[in-house]
Design a protein around this motif. Structure first.
Motif, mmCIF file in Angstrom:
data_model
loop_
_atom_site.group_PDB
_atom_site.id
_atom_site.type_symbol
_atom_site.label_atom_id
_atom_site.label_comp_id
_atom_site.label_asym_id
_atom_site.label_seq_id
_atom_site.Cartn_x
_atom_site.Cartn_y
_atom_site.Cartn_z
ATOM 1 N N ASP A 156 0.840 -1.194 0.000
ATOM 2 C CA ASP A 156 0.000 0.000 0.000
ATOM 3 C C ASP A 156 0.878 1.248 0.000
ATOM 4 O O ASP A 156 2.104 1.164 0.118
ATOM 5 C CB ASP A 156 -0.901 0.019 1.243
ATOM 6 N N GLN A 157 0.211 2.408 -0.117
ATOM 7 C CA GLN A 157 0.913 3.682 -0.045
ATOM 8 C C GLN A 157 0.245 4.593 0.964
ATOM 9 O O GLN A 157 -0.962 4.496 1.202
ATOM 10 C CB GLN A 157 0.911 4.401 -1.406
ATOM 11 N N ALA A 158 1.029 5.473 1.539
ATOM 12 C CA ALA A 158 0.522 6.531 2.406
ATOM 13 C C ALA A 158 1.038 7.840 1.826
ATOM 14 O O ALA A 158 2.175 7.920 1.377
ATOM 15 C CB ALA A 158 1.012 6.335 3.834
ATOM 16 N N ARG A 159 0.169 8.861 1.839
ATOM 17 C CA ARG A 159 0.555 10.152 1.252
ATOM 18 C C ARG A 159 0.109 11.261 2.180
ATOM 19 O O ARG A 159 -0.983 11.227 2.734
ATOM 20 C CB ARG A 159 -0.118 10.323 -0.105
ATOM 21 N N GLY A 160 0.962 12.254 2.346
ATOM 22 C CA GLY A 160 0.601 13.411 3.146
ATOM 23 C C GLY A 160 1.808 14.261 3.461
ATOM 24 O O GLY A 160 2.935 13.946 3.067
ATOM 25 N N ARG A 161 1.565 15.341 4.184
ATOM 26 C CA ARG A 161 2.648 16.219 4.602
ATOM 27 C C ARG A 161 3.305 15.604 5.830
ATOM 28 O O ARG A 161 2.636 15.230 6.783
ATOM 29 C CB ARG A 161 2.116 17.614 4.926
ATOM 30 N N GLY A 170 -2.602 13.899 6.027
ATOM 31 C CA GLY A 170 -3.139 13.647 4.697
ATOM 32 C C GLY A 170 -4.608 13.973 4.593
ATOM 33 O O GLY A 170 -5.184 14.630 5.475
ATOM 34 N N ALA A 171 -5.230 13.494 3.541
ATOM 35 C CA ALA A 171 -6.640 13.765 3.283
ATOM 36 C C ALA A 171 -7.540 13.263 4.407
ATOM 37 O O ALA A 171 -8.580 13.858 4.693
ATOM 38 C CB ALA A 171 -7.041 13.128 1.957
ATOM 39 N N ALA A 172 -7.166 12.171 5.061
ATOM 40 C CA ALA A 172 -7.976 11.590 6.143
ATOM 41 C C ALA A 172 -7.523 12.077 7.515
ATOM 42 O O ALA A 172 -7.908 11.500 8.529
ATOM 43 C CB ALA A 172 -7.910 10.069 6.065
ATOM 44 N N GLY A 173 -6.698 13.094 7.576
ATOM 45 C CA GLY A 173 -6.175 13.580 8.850
ATOM 46 C C GLY A 173 -4.794 13.018 9.115
ATOM 47 O O GLY A 173 -4.120 12.524 8.213
ATOM 48 N N GLU A 174 -4.372 13.085 10.373
ATOM 49 C CA GLU A 174 -3.039 12.606 10.724
ATOM 50 C C GLU A 174 -3.008 11.084 10.830
ATOM 51 O O GLU A 174 -3.900 10.482 11.414
ATOM 52 C CB GLU A 174 -2.565 13.228 12.037
#
Length: 156
Positions: A111-116, A129-133
């Motif tokens: 899988d992948q995880a994406r975010g700041r 990310g889009a779903a929060g932290e």
């Protein structure tokens, strides 16, 4: 001790004198002149990019140290640079340097995880990310990459 280790031992103090850390050394033999590539970066506690003056200072110091030690037999071309944004994030220190950046992390599961990237601890990273932290354990990370942002949103 091989030539790469010897160069690293000589280059590290010169990089530190310029406020940088040694990230890697590669030696590429070629004809009359070998190419020595020294990669430097800001310390992992810093956020941002190394400035050109610091890189130039490190380059002069490293060149002087290599010349004085006569570590290279014959002519060589010295290249001193930073890892850039294309460096894969594979070690904790890479993630430390990528704080505040938008990243994509390939997980061991596929899988992948994406975010700041907002936080890095000894055993995990925190992405906003889009779903929060989301907290991702280091043990679950195969590798990460910085996503290039042409325009960053200014923080309030």
């Amino acid at each position: 001790m091989d030539i790469t280790e010897r160069i690293a031992d000589l280059a590290a103090p010169a990089a530190e004198a310029a406020g940088l850390v040694l990230d890697g050394v590669e030696v590429h033999p070629g004809g009359k002149r070998s190419r020595v590539v020294v990669t430097v970066d800001l310390p992992e506690t810093e956020v941002g990019s190394a400035d050109l003056d610091s890189i130039a200072d490190a380059s002069r110091g490293i060149g002087k140290a290599l010349d004085e030690a006569d570590v290279m037999s014959g002519e060589y071309l010295l290249e001193v640079s930073t890892p850039g944004t294309s460096r894969p994030l594979t070690e904790r220190r890479h993630f430390m340097r990528a704080r505040t950046r938008l990243v994509v992390i390939d997980l061991v599961s596929g899988d992948q995880a994406r975010g700041r990237l907002v936080e890095v601890s000894e055993d995990a990273v925190v992405l906003d990310g889009a779903a929060g932290e989301v907290t991702v354990p280091m043990a679950n990370i195969a590798r990460g990459e910085i996503e290039l942002e042409l325009k960053r949103i200014e923080e309030d």
